[in-house]
Design a protein around this motif. Structure first.
Motif, PDB file in Angstrom:
ATOM      1  N   GLY A   1       0.837  -1.198   0.000  1.00 45.16           N
ATOM      2  CA  GLY A   1       0.000   0.000   0.000  1.00 45.16           C
ATOM      3  C   GLY A   1       0.863   1.235   0.000  1.00 45.16           C
TER       4      GLY A   1
ATOM      5  N   GLY B   1      -0.108   8.607   0.387  1.00 46.77           N
ATOM      6  CA  GLY B   1      -0.218   8.686   1.836  1.00 46.77           C
ATOM      7  C   GLY B   1       1.038   8.218   2.577  1.00 46.77           C
TER       8      GLY B   1
ATOM      9  N   ASP C   1      -3.314   0.340  -8.497  1.00 44.66           N
ATOM     10  CA  ASP C   1      -3.770   1.095  -9.665  1.00 44.66           C
ATOM     11  C   ASP C   1      -2.543   1.469 -10.492  1.00 44.66           C
TER      12      ASP C   1
ATOM     13  N   ASP D   1      -4.081  -6.063  -5.125  1.00 44.38           N
ATOM     14  CA  ASP D   1      -5.128  -5.593  -4.227  1.00 44.38           C
ATOM     15  C   ASP D   1      -5.101  -6.567  -3.064  1.00 44.38           C
TER      16      ASP D   1
ATOM     17  N   ARG E   1      -7.254  -7.639  -1.258  1.00 40.20           N
ATOM     18  CA  ARG E   1      -8.412  -8.549  -1.189  1.00 40.20           C
ATOM     19  C   ARG E   1      -8.247  -9.721  -2.151  1.00 40.20           C
TER      20      ARG E   1
ATOM     21  N   ASN F   1       0.483  -1.927   5.242  1.00 45.47           N
ATOM     22  CA  ASN F   1       0.000  -0.562   5.459  1.00 45.47           C
ATOM     23  C   ASN F   1      -1.344  -0.287   4.792  1.00 45.47           C
TER      24      ASN F   1
ATOM     25  N   THR G   1     -10.534  -5.652   3.383  1.00 43.24           N
ATOM     26  CA  THR G   1      -9.318  -4.849   3.180  1.00 43.24           C
ATOM     27  C   THR G   1      -8.548  -4.643   4.483  1.00 43.24           C
TER      28      THR G   1
ATOM     29  N   HIS H   1      -0.014   2.213  15.344  1.00 44.80           N
ATOM     30  CA  HIS H   1      -0.863   3.374  15.020  1.00 44.80           C
ATOM     31  C   HIS H   1       0.037   4.496  14.512  1.00 44.80           C
TER      32      HIS H   1
ATOM     33  N   VAL I   1      -2.990  11.588  10.727  1.00 45.10           N
ATOM     34  CA  VAL I   1      -2.056  12.081   9.723  1.00 45.10           C
ATOM     35  C   VAL I   1      -2.785  12.762   8.564  1.00 45.10           C
TER      36      VAL I   1
HETATM   37  N1  LIG Z   1      -4.185   8.877   8.098  1.00 50.39           N
HETATM   38  C1  LIG Z   1      -4.466   8.633   9.378  1.00 50.39           C
HETATM   39  O1  LIG Z   1      -4.765   9.553  10.156  1.00 50.39           O
HETATM   40  C2  LIG Z   1      -4.425   7.230   9.911  1.00 50.39           C
HETATM   41  C3  LIG Z   1      -4.687   7.024  11.270  1.00 50.39           C
HETATM   42  C4  LIG Z   1      -4.651   5.736  11.792  1.00 50.39           C
HETATM   43  C5  LIG Z   1      -4.356   4.669  10.963  1.00 50.39           C
HETATM   44  N2  LIG Z   1      -4.117   4.893   9.638  1.00 50.39           N
HETATM   45  C6  LIG Z   1      -3.822   3.719   8.813  1.00 50.39           C
HETATM   46  O2  LIG Z   1      -2.596   3.912   8.118  1.00 50.39           O
HETATM   47  C7  LIG Z   1      -2.647   3.245   6.850  1.00 50.39           C
HETATM   48  C8  LIG Z   1      -2.301   4.234   5.742  1.00 50.39           C
HETATM   49  O3  LIG Z   1      -3.230   5.307   5.823  1.00 50.39           O
HETATM   50  P1  LIG Z   1      -3.131   6.612   4.887  1.00 50.39           P
HETATM   51  O4  LIG Z   1      -3.615   7.742   5.723  1.00 50.39           O
HETATM   52  O5  LIG Z   1      -1.830   6.690   4.220  1.00 50.39           O
HETATM   53  O6  LIG Z   1      -4.284   6.280   3.832  1.00 50.39           O
HETATM   54  P2  LIG Z   1      -4.455   6.749   2.298  1.00 50.39           P
HETATM   55  O7  LIG Z   1      -3.721   7.995   2.018  1.00 50.39           O
HETATM   56  O8  LIG Z   1      -5.934   6.688   2.063  1.00 50.39           O
HETATM   57  O9  LIG Z   1      -3.723   5.550   1.490  1.00 50.39           O
HETATM   58  C9  LIG Z   1      -4.235   4.252   1.609  1.00 50.39           C
HETATM   59  C10 LIG Z   1      -3.288   3.316   0.889  1.00 50.39           C
HETATM   60  O10 LIG Z   1      -3.811   1.975   1.012  1.00 50.39           O
HETATM   61  C11 LIG Z   1      -4.012   1.447  -0.314  1.00 50.39           C
HETATM   62  N3  LIG Z   1      -5.144   0.529  -0.333  1.00 50.39           N
HETATM   63  C12 LIG Z   1      -6.394   0.724   0.165  1.00 50.39           C
HETATM   64  N4  LIG Z   1      -7.150  -0.363  -0.036  1.00 50.39           N
HETATM   65  C13 LIG Z   1      -6.352  -1.266  -0.673  1.00 50.39           C
HETATM   66  C14 LIG Z   1      -6.554  -2.591  -1.143  1.00 50.39           C
HETATM   67  N5  LIG Z   1      -7.736  -3.239  -1.005  1.00 50.39           N
HETATM   68  N6  LIG Z   1      -5.526  -3.221  -1.753  1.00 50.39           N
HETATM   69  C15 LIG Z   1      -4.322  -2.599  -1.897  1.00 50.39           C
HETATM   70  N7  LIG Z   1      -4.070  -1.346  -1.477  1.00 50.39           N
HETATM   71  C16 LIG Z   1      -5.088  -0.695  -0.875  1.00 50.39           C
HETATM   72  C17 LIG Z   1      -4.265   2.661  -1.181  1.00 50.39           C
HETATM   73  O11 LIG Z   1      -4.085   2.311  -2.538  1.00 50.39           O
HETATM   74  P3  LIG Z   1      -4.916   3.089  -3.738  1.00 50.39           P
HETATM   75  O12 LIG Z   1      -4.164   4.352  -4.009  1.00 50.39           O
HETATM   76  O13 LIG Z   1      -4.893   2.111  -4.843  1.00 50.39           O
HETATM   77  O14 LIG Z   1      -6.298   3.352  -3.201  1.00 50.39           O
HETATM   78  C18 LIG Z   1      -3.196   3.611  -0.619  1.00 50.39           C
HETATM   79  O15 LIG Z   1      -1.925   3.262  -1.079  1.00 50.39           O
HETATM   80  C19 LIG Z   1      -4.047   2.649   6.743  1.00 50.39           C
HETATM   81  O16 LIG Z   1      -4.026   1.292   7.132  1.00 50.39           O
HETATM   82  C20 LIG Z   1      -4.852   3.463   7.740  1.00 50.39           C
HETATM   83  O17 LIG Z   1      -5.989   2.779   8.226  1.00 50.39           O
HETATM   84  C21 LIG Z   1      -4.144   6.125   9.088  1.00 50.39           C
END
Ligand SMILES: NC(=O)c1ccc[n+]([C@@H]2O[C@H](COP(=O)([O-])OP(=O)(O)OC[C@H]3O[C@@H](n4cnc5c(N)ncnc54)[C@H](OP(=O)(O)O)[C@@H]3O)[C@@H](O)[C@H]2O)c1
Length: 229
Positions: A8, A12, A34, A58, A60, A82, A107, A180, A184
């Protein structure tokens, strides 16, 4: 230098971790799903020349994960699961989009475990192998609030998986934690979040780099502080 798998990494926190690790000269395998994200990820890995690899899956899709894992040539030291999503618009305990919630569980809860099961055979076993499941404090049973029930439940389930995986892999010397990353400023966290993606990624990398087998089974934040399950 270690070999890091970032599942992932198209945007982000995952993309920023890949970028920072490449600047440090670590070997990085970064995943996207993608193809339109390819150039962005390739730019992040550019400092590595031949030691950066992009794989596609993916989380899934079990078959796609195993096909990607078969491309791994050098053993993985640090696996960061991630990839994650926030889920459907309607996800309160009184009004749930059940199809969307099921997809989110696939997911966020099972996806990281699919990643681990596909790539575990390709991890280095004899020198501090580490698995980090990207969770959220919103999955903690000790944290209040009732919004985004599906997301909270998906990360609570992931935390339980982290505990089980840590226990099951303990005899093999594989370290497993839930982590965690902070709140962010990403597409998921939104503009109001209190942490930059650079600071979160740097913190996560620092925690991962410092993990030893004594840490297995912990739930940590990006500063290395313990969180309640
Ligand atoms: N941001 C926060 O405040 C926060 C807080 C707590 C935990 N987290 C956790 O930290 C992790 C990263 O978060 P982020 O903020 O960087 O999120 P983000 O910017 O929305 O990026 C999500 C990433 O996960 C990928 N992804 C989502 N569903 C997927 C799937 N089914 N198969 C493969 N890749 C998939 C996305 O790929 P695509 O570009 O293809 O969609 C993207 O690379 C997540 O697990 C999130 O729950 C984030």
């Amino acid at each position: 230098m270690a070999h890091w798998l970032i599942a992932g990494a198209s945007r982000g926190i995952g993309l920023e971790m890949a970028r920072q690790l490449a600047l440090r000269g670590e070997t990085v395998t970064a995943s996207l799903r993608d193809p339109s994200a390819h150039d962005r990820v390739a730019a992040a890995l550019a400092p590595l020349a031949g030691r950066g690899r992009i794989v596609a899956f993916d989380t899934r899709d079990e078959a796609a994960l195993h096909a990607a894992a078969a491309q791994i040539e050098t053993p993985i030291d640090v696996l960061i699961a991630n990839a994650g999503a926030y889920g459907p618009m309607r996800q309160s305990s009184t009004d749930m989009d059940f199809d969307g919630a099921l997809d989110l569980l696939s997911t966020n809860t099972l996806g990281p475990l699919r990643v681990v099961q596909a790539f575990l055979p390709f991890m280095r076993r004899d020198d501090n192998p580490r698995i980090v499941l990207m969770s959220s404090r919103l999955g903690s049973m000790a944290v209040g609030g009732t919004f985004n029930v599906a997301y909270r439940a998906s990360k609570a389930g992931l935390n339980r998986i982290a505990q089980c995986l840590a226990a099951d892999l303990k005899p093999d010397g594989v370290t497993v934690i839930a982590l965690h990353p902070g709140w962010v400023r990403t597409d998921m966290g939104g503009a109001a979040a209190d942490l930059s993606v650079e600071d979160s990624a740097a913190g996560v990398i620092s925690v991962c780099a410092g993990l030893t087998h004594a840490d297995t089974g912990r739930f940590l934040d990006y500063r290395g502080q313990d969180l309640p399950w």
